[in-house]
Design a protein around this motif. Structure first.
Motif, PDB file in Angstrom:
ATOM      1  N   LEU A 286       0.870  -1.176   0.000  1.00  0.00           N
ATOM      2  CA  LEU A 286       0.000   0.000   0.000  1.00  0.00           C
ATOM      3  C   LEU A 286       0.906   1.223   0.000  1.00  0.00           C
ATOM      4  N   ILE A 287       0.715   2.084  -0.987  1.00  0.00           N
ATOM      5  CA  ILE A 287       1.570   3.267  -1.148  1.00  0.00           C
ATOM      6  C   ILE A 287       0.707   4.507  -1.006  1.00  0.00           C
ATOM      7  N   ASP A 288       1.186   5.465  -0.208  1.00  0.00           N
ATOM      8  CA  ASP A 288       0.457   6.710  -0.012  1.00  0.00           C
ATOM      9  C   ASP A 288       1.364   7.876  -0.364  1.00  0.00           C
ATOM     10  N   LEU A 289       0.821   8.834  -1.116  1.00  0.00           N
ATOM     11  CA  LEU A 289       1.582  10.004  -1.562  1.00  0.00           C
ATOM     12  C   LEU A 289       0.932  11.286  -1.079  1.00  0.00           C
ATOM     13  N   GLY A 290       1.756  12.309  -0.888  1.00  0.00           N
ATOM     14  CA  GLY A 290       1.263  13.657  -0.653  1.00  0.00           C
ATOM     15  C   GLY A 290       2.024  14.605  -1.564  1.00  0.00           C
ATOM     16  N   LEU A 291       1.328  15.236  -2.496  1.00  0.00           N
ATOM     17  CA  LEU A 291       1.976  16.052  -3.522  1.00  0.00           C
ATOM     18  C   LEU A 291       1.561  17.514  -3.421  1.00  0.00           C
ATOM     19  N   SER A 292       2.363  18.362  -4.021  1.00  0.00           N
ATOM     20  CA  SER A 292       2.065  19.786  -4.065  1.00  0.00           C
ATOM     21  C   SER A 292       1.036  20.080  -5.147  1.00  0.00           C
ATOM     22  N   GLU A 293       0.524  21.309  -5.143  1.00  0.00           N
ATOM     23  CA  GLU A 293      -0.476  21.724  -6.122  1.00  0.00           C
ATOM     24  C   GLU A 293       0.094  21.603  -7.534  1.00  0.00           C
ATOM     25  N   GLY A 294      -0.756  21.167  -8.459  1.00  0.00           N
ATOM     26  CA  GLY A 294      -0.334  21.059  -9.855  1.00  0.00           C
ATOM     27  C   GLY A 294       0.187  19.694 -10.244  1.00  0.00           C
ATOM     28  N   ARG A 295       0.348  18.805  -9.274  1.00  0.00           N
ATOM     29  CA  ARG A 295       0.813  17.460  -9.571  1.00  0.00           C
ATOM     30  C   ARG A 295      -0.321  16.473  -9.327  1.00  0.00           C
ATOM     31  N   SER A 296      -0.417  15.458 -10.166  1.00  0.00           N
ATOM     32  CA  SER A 296      -1.486  14.476 -10.063  1.00  0.00           C
ATOM     33  C   SER A 296      -0.969  13.199  -9.422  1.00  0.00           C
ATOM     34  N   PRO A 297      -1.472  12.822  -8.237  1.00  0.00           N
ATOM     35  CA  PRO A 297      -1.024  11.575  -7.624  1.00  0.00           C
ATOM     36  C   PRO A 297      -1.432  10.353  -8.440  1.00  0.00           C
ATOM     37  N   GLU A 298      -2.594  10.437  -9.110  1.00  0.00           N
ATOM     38  CA  GLU A 298      -3.033   9.310  -9.933  1.00  0.00           C
ATOM     39  C   GLU A 298      -2.053   9.056 -11.074  1.00  0.00           C
ATOM     40  N   GLU A 299      -1.592  10.146 -11.708  1.00  0.00           N
ATOM     41  CA  GLU A 299      -0.622   9.993 -12.790  1.00  0.00           C
ATOM     42  C   GLU A 299       0.714   9.477 -12.263  1.00  0.00           C
ATOM     43  N   ALA A 300       1.130   9.994 -11.116  1.00  0.00           N
ATOM     44  CA  ALA A 300       2.396   9.549 -10.539  1.00  0.00           C
ATOM     45  C   ALA A 300       2.348   8.069 -10.187  1.00  0.00           C
ATOM     46  N   LEU A 301       1.237   7.629  -9.616  1.00  0.00           N
ATOM     47  CA  LEU A 301       1.114   6.223  -9.245  1.00  0.00           C
ATOM     48  C   LEU A 301       0.961   5.333 -10.470  1.00  0.00           C
ATOM     49  N   SER A 302       0.296   5.825 -11.506  1.00  0.00           N
ATOM     50  CA  SER A 302       0.171   5.059 -12.755  1.00  0.00           C
ATOM     51  C   SER A 302       1.544   4.854 -13.392  1.00  0.00           C
ATOM     52  N   ARG A 303       2.348   5.908 -13.369  1.00  0.00           N
ATOM     53  CA  ARG A 303       3.704   5.795 -13.919  1.00  0.00           C
ATOM     54  C   ARG A 303       4.521   4.801 -13.114  1.00  0.00           C
ATOM     55  N   LEU A 304       4.372   4.832 -11.787  1.00  0.00           N
ATOM     56  CA  LEU A 304       5.096   3.878 -10.945  1.00  0.00           C
ATOM     57  C   LEU A 304       4.665   2.453 -11.258  1.00  0.00           C
ATOM     58  N   PHE A 305       3.358   2.238 -11.418  1.00  0.00           N
ATOM     59  CA  PHE A 305       2.883   0.889 -11.717  1.00  0.00           C
ATOM     60  C   PHE A 305       3.409   0.408 -13.069  1.00  0.00           C
ATOM     61  N   GLU A 306       3.421   1.287 -14.059  1.00  0.00           N
ATOM     62  CA  GLU A 306       3.947   0.911 -15.374  1.00  0.00           C
ATOM     63  C   GLU A 306       5.410   0.500 -15.279  1.00  0.00           C
ATOM     64  N   THR A 307       6.188   1.245 -14.503  1.00  0.00           N
ATOM     65  CA  THR A 307       7.592   0.897 -14.312  1.00  0.00           C
ATOM     66  C   THR A 307       7.728  -0.448 -13.615  1.00  0.00           C
ATOM     67  N   ALA A 308       6.901  -0.665 -12.589  1.00  0.00           N
ATOM     68  CA  ALA A 308       6.945  -1.925 -11.853  1.00  0.00           C
ATOM     69  C   ALA A 308       6.524  -3.094 -12.741  1.00  0.00           C
ATOM     70  N   LEU A 309       5.530  -2.870 -13.589  1.00  0.00           N
ATOM     71  CA  LEU A 309       5.066  -3.912 -14.500  1.00  0.00           C
ATOM     72  C   LEU A 309       6.167  -4.289 -15.482  1.00  0.00           C
ATOM     73  N   GLU A 310       6.832  -3.281 -16.039  1.00  0.00           N
ATOM     74  CA  GLU A 310       7.916  -3.543 -16.997  1.00  0.00           C
ATOM     75  C   GLU A 310       9.088  -4.265 -16.342  1.00  0.00           C
ATOM     76  N   ALA A 311       9.311  -3.968 -15.063  1.00  0.00           N
ATOM     77  CA  ALA A 311      10.423  -4.597 -14.350  1.00  0.00           C
ATOM     78  C   ALA A 311      10.063  -5.970 -13.790  1.00  0.00           C
ATOM     79  N   GLY A 312       8.813  -6.389 -13.969  1.00  0.00           N
ATOM     80  CA  GLY A 312       8.372  -7.681 -13.464  1.00  0.00           C
ATOM     81  C   GLY A 312       8.162  -7.718 -11.957  1.00  0.00           C
ATOM     82  N   LEU A 313       7.996  -6.550 -11.347  1.00  0.00           N
ATOM     83  CA  LEU A 313       7.823  -6.483  -9.895  1.00  0.00           C
ATOM     84  C   LEU A 313       6.369  -6.549  -9.474  1.00  0.00           C
TER      85      LEU A 313
END
Length: 474
Positions: A286-313
């Motif tokens: 379970l990962i929790d983020l706190g971001l500043s204004e103008g940044r999307s946590p959904e996009e950040a987490l989607s990018r992290l998942f894509e990286t994890a998927l590509e790495a087989g994690l």
């Protein structure tokens, strides 16, 4: 030095020095703890309304050699708030009436509160000033800030914000002689000798009673996001943590490791709780983020998942798309202790392990416990700071009473292994009375000797929470 009970003569002497409602006869709620392992005693309950009342109580106890047990919210899990019946009845001092807000300084990111304020109310006071007090615990609705500081509590946000110790700038405290230390400083830099604040934080009431604290606040993150991702193993989870830190830096508030066994317990005991996966994964985070204004946590987490998927994690995951979904994901993690309680553990352990060694520890722990018998292990916790809750349960269909004869062997096996892996047998719950023998067995002899010297210097009569934290010298 021998101690005397808080008997009728002592209490009558005190009554003449205090308002009428400060002293009360013992009540059961001050003599119990959540797990029911310890049952305490008391000669009287002190309910001070101010620091001067606390000083009067402690000063009298010091003069009469009467033991004192500080009491916060009573939520501790290692018996630090309970003194058993094998010694003189103590004076229990509860700070529940001392709930005042001493000051709010938004420009400084500082909040000054009295020690009896409930942790959730501290969080609300910070929120009212558009600030965040990030210490978050399962018991935050009843735990009091003095107790959380006295035990150096951790919780889910340690990865980003630190333990209670890291969130405290200054303290006011009553020392074992009854003297008041006026250390309620709001300064970030103050190199004027020994750090008494950090000596009292984590001392569990053995060196004095915290009466007020200056707490460090943070800005409230403009955007928060949560995701739960499957991982193949604890090793994969650690690799994912490294990637997450690389992509997201200090915006990660929590990174929690969850095992399939915990999810199965939830399915068995709390069937109304919605789990994020129909087919339960062996491991997930379970990962929790706190971001500043103008940044999307959904996009950040989607990018992290894509990286994890590509790495087989990771092969699957759920990213919250709303605050309601975010709370639903956190609800799963927060209910794991309740699921454990309903199943009934044989032995529970609050330990910390160097993060890179956690996979080997989990593997070896399973092997060693299998030698003792057929058991279920629910290993979960704060992977980002190495704190594991390593809990052992009866095999499916068996009652824990059948394992009572193994409880000590299980505990010793887990703690021996923790020590072998350069870990700690007390991560965030403290030592209390439950782990005093463990501290004596596994602790560094020089550190223990220094602890005893400090205890003797500050508390020469040994009245402050006797039997807690400090092992008796052999």
């Amino acid at each position: 030095m021998s101690l005397n009970p808080a008997d009728t003569g002592f209490v009558d002497h005190l009554r003449a020095q205090l308002p009428d409602d400060v002293l009360r006869p013992p009540e059961p709620r001050y003599l119990e703890e959540p797990r029911g392992r310890y049952h305490g005693q008391a000669g009287a309950i002190g309910l001070p309304r101010c620091t001067e009342d606390v000083a009067t109580l402690v000063r009298a106890a010091h003069a009469a050699h009467v033991p004192v047990v500080p009491y916060g919210g009573g939520t501790g899990l290692v018996g630090g708030q309970i003194m058993g019946g094998d010694g003189p009845a103590p004076l229990v001092i509860s700070l529940e009436r001392m709930t005042g807000l001493r000051g709010v300084y938004p420009q400084e990111n500082v909040l000054c509160v009295e020690a009896g304020m409930i942790l959730a109310d501290v969080q609300k006071a910070a929120e009212d000033s558009d600030r965040l007090f990030p210490l978050s615990l399962a018991a935050e609705g009843t735990a009091r800030i003095g107790g959380t500081l006295a035990t150096n509590a951790g919780g889910v946000n340690v990865l980003r914000y630190g333990n209670a110790r890291d969130l405290c700038l200054g303290l006011e405290a009553v020392l074992p002689t009854g003297e008041i230390w006026h250390g309620l400083s709001r300064l970030r830099k103050d190199n004027t000798g020994y750090d008494l604040r950090n000596l009292l934080v984590g001392a569990e009431g053995t060196l004095g009673i915290i009466t007020a604290a200056a707490l460090k606040l943070s800005p409230i993150p403009a955007k928060q996001g949560t995701a739960i991702l499957t991982v193949a193993s604890p090793a994969a989870a650690i690799d994912l943590l490294a990637i997450a830190r690389g992509q997201l830096g200090e915006t990660i508030s929590a990174f929690e490791l969850i095992h399939r066994q915990g999810l199965e317990f939830l399915r068995e005991t709390l069937s109304d709780l919605r789990l994020p996966f129909a087919d339960l994964p062996e491991w997930c985070v379970l990962i929790d983020l706190g971001l500043s204004e103008g940044r999307s946590p959904e996009e950040a987490l989607s990018r992290l998942f894509e990286t994890a998927l590509e790495a087989g994690l990771s092969q699957d995951g759920v990213i919250a798309q709303s605050e309601a979904q975010r709370q639903a994901l956190w609800s799963v993690r927060e209910h794991i202790p309740e699921g454990n309680r309903l199943i009934g553990s044989v032995s529970s352990h609050d330990i910390s392990i160097p993060i890179s060694r956690i996979p080997d520890f989990i593997l070896e722990g399973g092997k060693r416990l299998a030698v003792l018998g057929d058991m279920r292990i629910n290993c979960f916790g704060h992977l980002g700071d190495g704190n594991l809750h390593y809990n052992v349960f009866p095999a499916n269909g068996r009652d824990r009473s059948a394992y009572e004869h193994l409880r000590d062997d299980i505990k010793r096996t887990v703690h021996d292994l923790t020590h072998e892996f350069d870990g700690s047998v007390s991560a965030e719950h403290g030592v209390g009375r439950l782990k005093v023998a463990d501290l004596g067995h596994y602790g560094d002899p020089v550190k223990l000797a220094v602890m005893r010297v400090i205890k003797q210097a500050l508390d020469p009569h040994g009245i402050m929470n006797p039997g807690a934290v400090v092992p008796v010298a052999n």
